[in-house]
Design a protein around this motif. Structure first.
Motif, mmCIF file in Angstrom:
data_model
loop_
_atom_site.group_PDB
_atom_site.id
_atom_site.type_symbol
_atom_site.label_atom_id
_atom_site.label_comp_id
_atom_site.label_asym_id
_atom_site.label_seq_id
_atom_site.Cartn_x
_atom_site.Cartn_y
_atom_site.Cartn_z
ATOM 1 N N HIS A 74 -3.104 -42.578 -8.038
ATOM 2 C CA HIS A 74 -2.572 -41.457 -8.810
ATOM 3 C C HIS A 74 -3.012 -41.530 -10.270
ATOM 4 C CE1 HIS A 74 0.319 -44.711 -9.177
ATOM 5 N NE2 HIS A 74 0.746 -44.165 -10.289
ATOM 6 N N GLU A 75 -3.382 -42.731 -10.732
ATOM 7 C CA GLU A 75 -3.852 -42.867 -12.117
ATOM 8 C C GLU A 75 -5.365 -43.031 -12.210
ATOM 9 O OE1 GLU A 75 -1.876 -45.920 -14.286
ATOM 10 O OE2 GLU A 75 0.004 -44.841 -14.360
ATOM 11 N N PHE A 76 -5.913 -43.851 -11.317
ATOM 12 C CA PHE A 76 -7.343 -44.177 -11.428
ATOM 13 C C PHE A 76 -8.231 -43.264 -10.586
ATOM 14 C CE2 PHE A 76 -5.980 -48.868 -12.142
ATOM 15 C CZ PHE A 76 -5.512 -48.519 -13.393
ATOM 16 N N GLY A 77 -7.646 -42.380 -9.820
ATOM 17 C CA GLY A 77 -8.445 -41.496 -8.980
ATOM 18 C C GLY A 77 -8.697 -42.119 -7.615
ATOM 19 N N ALA A 175 -13.449 -36.941 -5.958
ATOM 20 C CA ALA A 175 -13.336 -36.783 -7.422
ATOM 21 C C ALA A 175 -12.545 -35.518 -7.750
ATOM 22 C CB ALA A 175 -14.721 -36.734 -8.051
ATOM 23 N N SER A 178 -8.893 -35.970 -6.888
ATOM 24 C CA SER A 178 -8.214 -36.809 -7.888
ATOM 25 C C SER A 178 -7.794 -35.969 -9.086
ATOM 26 C CB SER A 178 -9.136 -37.927 -8.379
ATOM 27 O OG SER A 178 -9.654 -38.632 -7.298
ATOM 28 N N ILE A 179 -8.687 -35.063 -9.514
ATOM 29 C CA ILE A 179 -8.370 -34.213 -10.672
ATOM 30 C C ILE A 179 -7.266 -33.229 -10.297
ATOM 31 C CG2 ILE A 179 -9.304 -32.429 -12.238
ATOM 32 C CD1 ILE A 179 -12.025 -33.967 -12.005
ATOM 33 N N ARG A 182 -3.732 -34.637 -10.273
ATOM 34 C CA ARG A 182 -3.187 -34.918 -11.604
ATOM 35 C C ARG A 182 -3.465 -33.795 -12.595
ATOM 36 N NH1 ARG A 182 0.179 -39.065 -12.796
ATOM 37 N NH2 ARG A 182 -0.987 -39.742 -14.616
ATOM 38 N N SER A 185 -1.412 -33.487 -15.694
ATOM 39 C CA SER A 185 -1.694 -34.494 -16.723
ATOM 40 C C SER A 185 -2.901 -34.077 -17.564
ATOM 41 C CB SER A 185 -1.961 -35.838 -16.050
ATOM 42 O OG SER A 185 -2.459 -36.754 -16.961
ATOM 43 N N TYR A 186 -3.958 -33.571 -16.894
ATOM 44 C CA TYR A 186 -5.165 -33.112 -17.625
ATOM 45 C C TYR A 186 -4.796 -31.974 -18.570
ATOM 46 C CZ TYR A 186 -8.360 -35.798 -14.655
ATOM 47 O OH TYR A 186 -9.048 -36.820 -14.035
ATOM 48 N N TRP A 189 -2.770 -33.242 -21.614
ATOM 49 C CA TRP A 189 -3.572 -33.915 -22.649
ATOM 50 C C TRP A 189 -4.470 -32.928 -23.369
ATOM 51 C CZ3 TRP A 189 -2.307 -38.269 -24.676
ATOM 52 C CH2 TRP A 189 -1.601 -39.203 -23.928
#
Lengths: 305, 352
Positions: A74-77, A175, A178-179, A182, A185-186, A189
């Motif tokens: 969930h954090e590192f993909g 990839a 994963s984005i 999250r 979160s993207y 930020w």
């Protein structure tokens, strides 16, 4: 000198040393886990700190902690999951790889064990291997396809092309997934990461206001893990870590009076952490301390007397 | 000045040893962009360690002299073919021309791709100007980076490591949390020293370190994978952003991207030095391992282990392997290991 220059003997020596090193590592790891289990291993999990770091159940501890490099997705993909089959790929074709790949493989595994054992509690440490893992995944994917291409003949060229496309699609999909998982979160930020509103944020304002507070020469301020205080002001403080050995709240209160501490600066969340349990007892006592300022998750208390 | 001029001088210094050209001069230049700040920091470490309590101007001039000496070394470079003390201006000019105008086709390709990547990164920020302003003007936040910043501030005020190795700074009451080497905090000390000479008291440079090394990591991943294929390199460097943590690091201040850059480069140069047996690659392995050790204790332990692995896997006569191994250990000690040695014996103790 001839003995030293004997390459075969050197290679044999290398293998022996590598086996010894790994034996030491594995024995060390087993002993470490044994030691933890003897001292109530799973009792640690009830710690609020572990909950905040998402390692508060045995399975989370293993997947987000010890093996976090590969499975803290969930954090590192989700690409990191591919590191496991590719590491197995190196082991299976060990003899086909050159010494450089073998050396990097051993250092990578050593780092993963070191970080897993000593740094499992903080995902920042597992993140150390992230760029190397990405390089390894793409490098080994390329190597794998090249080997497949070399052993395939003209008859199954189409099969090779389909395999390549599928593997690259898998990587791209992982990839993108994963984005997508999250995306909040993207977006956060992107929108707020550098928001100028933080310049005069209430937290920093409160800290700067301490410089205007006439504390007095002999009076001190107790700083409970608020490093902003030391970076943004030039006032002398007393760090809570220097008082942490007090056995109970009476002892701590004696120390506070003895050190002539007149203010306490602490964050809102100290009540949830066992580390601040004794201090929290004092903070709840309105006869001893009173809140005089409150902003940005910080509280400034005035000590009575 | 630190990131471009000092890094440029280091790049020229390194290029002198790049005789086999296993690594292009342009890649050395890109790597040196990350080496400049770290070299400046480690020079400052030794200056503060050996000559404490001196005025700001002393440290500022001493660092400038160090880089000036490297420049002199480049200009008066002794040719390997035996021409001693030749003022090698012609060669220096040639190297400069090669670096700036990028004569080699591959270099041009790589250069264009790097420019495109940087351009893409910047152009996708519709408010890039606001990004940089917001990023730099935002006060330094975050527990870890503030503790490194506080350390840097204390080194600047005290001009000594006395309190560093005692654990507590009596003037501020600050007690240090970690035993990592002070390479990262010293970047703030350097900014404060340079700022005092130029009449500016800011922490913009210290804050800019995180995204700067983040971009260098992207470029580094690209340049490693570009050895295999440019398309693979594009995919690999873009894939870095599939981790929300990596993305978020560009908006927050931390030591992480700084230390991870040296950690990753040191392991890649371990592989390339074993594979090519090139002196240049071994030098780069030593430097990056040293800085990896100097930036964080994980790097210190892994660098020591990497040195041992180099010794075991480097194929050469045992006597040469021992020679290289001692060279690596010596570099590790000078560039980062000395701190841990000193801290363990005379300071606050072992890392853990």
């Amino acid at each position: 000198m001839d003995i030293l220059r004997n390459t075969k003997r050197n290679n044999f020596l290398c293998k022996i040393i590598i086996i010894i090193l790994f034996a030491i590592l594995i024995i060390g790891l087993v002993q470490y886990i044994q030691k933890l289990s003897d001292s109530g291993f799973y009792n640690y999990l009830n710690n609020g700190h572990y909950k905040a770091r998402n390692i508060d159940t045995p399975s989370k501890l293993w997947f987000n902690g010890y093996l976090g490099i590969f499975s803290r997705n969930h954090e590192f993909g989700y690409l990191n999951l591919l590191a496991i089959p590719f590491l197995l790929y190196i082991i299976l074709l060990w003899g086909k790889f050159n010494r450089a790949v073998k050396a990097v493989f051993i250092v990578y595994i050593f780092s993963a064990i070191l970080i897993g054992v000593k740094g499992f509690f903080n995902s920042r440490y597992a993140f150390t291997l992230y760029p190397l893992t990405i390089i390894a995944i793409f490098w080994l994917l390329y190597d794998f396809l090249k080997r497949v291409n070399a052993i395939s003949n003209k008859n199954n060229l189409l099969g090779y092309k389909i395999l390549s496309i599928l593997l690259y699609l898998l990587i791209i999909s992982l990839a993108i997934y994963s984005i997508d998982v999250r995306k909040k979160s993207y977006i956060y930020w992107w929108k707020h990461g550098n928001s100028l509103k933080y310049i005069k944020g209430p937290r920093i304002e409160l800290i700067h206001s301490l410089e205007r507070l006439n504390i007095g020469d002999n009076r001190k301020i107790l700083v409970v893990n608020i490093i902003d205080f030391f970076y943004h002001t030039n006032i002398k403080g007393v760090m809570y870590s220097s008082l942490r050995f007090c056995e109970n709240s009476e002892n701590l209160w004696d120390r506070i009076e003895k050190e002539n501490i007149r203010y306490i600066l602490a964050s809102d969340n100290i009540y949830t952490r066992p580390y601040y349990k004794i201090l929290a007892e004092i903070m709840k006592d309105n006869l001893k301390v009173e809140i005089i300022k409150k902003a940005g998750g910080l509280k400034l208390y005035k000590v009575s007397g | 000045m630190t990131n471009i001029i000092f890094s440029g001088i280091i790049a020229f210094g390194l290029i002198q040893y790049n005789s086999k050209k296993n690594i292009s001069n342009f890649k050395i230049f890109l790597l040196s962009l990350g080496l400049g700040p770290a070299f400046t920091s480690i020079i400052l470490y030794w200056l503060l360690f050996m000559f404490p309590y001196k005025p700001d101007v002393f440290y500022f001039v001493a660092v400038l002299i160090f880089y000036f000496l490297i420049l002199l070394k480049i200009i008066f470079h002794k040719k390997l073919n035996g021409n001693k003390n030749l003022i090698n201006l012609k060669k220096s000019f040639y190297l400069f021309k090669q670096l700036i105008f990028l004569k080699k086709k591959n270099n041009i390709k790589l250069f264009l791709i790097v420019i495109i990547i940087i351009g893409l990164v910047f152009s996708i920020y519709p408010t890039f100007n606001q990004y940089s302003k917001g990023y730099l003007l935002k006060p330094l936040e975050g527990h870890d980076v503030q503790s490194y910043g506080t350390e840097g501030k204390i080194y600047y005020k005290e001009k000594t490591f006395k309190h560093r190795y005692n654990g507590e700074h009596p003037e501020s009451g600050y007690i240090r949390f970690s035993n990592h080497s002070p390479l990262f905090p010293l970047l703030l000390t350097w900014e404060k020293i340079a700022g005092s000479i130029m009449g500016k008291d800011t922490d913009y440079y210290f804050k800019s370190i995180t995204p700067f090394y983040g971009l260098l990591i992207v470029i580094f991943v690209f340049s490693v994978l570009s050895i295999k294929s440019v398309y693979l390199a594009f995919l690999g460097s873009a894939a870095l952003f599939s981790s929300s943590v990596f993305f978020s690091k560009f908006f927050s201040y931390h030591i992480d991207l700084f230390r991870i850059f040296f950690f990753s480069t040191s392991i890649i140069f371990l592989a390339s030095s074993i594979e090519t047996k090139d002196r240049m690659q071994i030098i780069l392995f030593c430097i990056t391992s040293g800085f990896s050790a100097a930036s964080h204790s994980i790097g210190a332990i892994v660098s020591g282990f990497s040195g041992l692995i180099f010794f075991l896997f480097y194929e050469d006569a045992m006597i040469n392997r021992i020679k290289h191994f001692f060279f690596i250990i010596f570099s590790l000690f000078i560039l980062g290991g000395f701190h841990y040695f000193y801290d363990t014996i005379w300071g606050t103790g072992w890392i853990f």
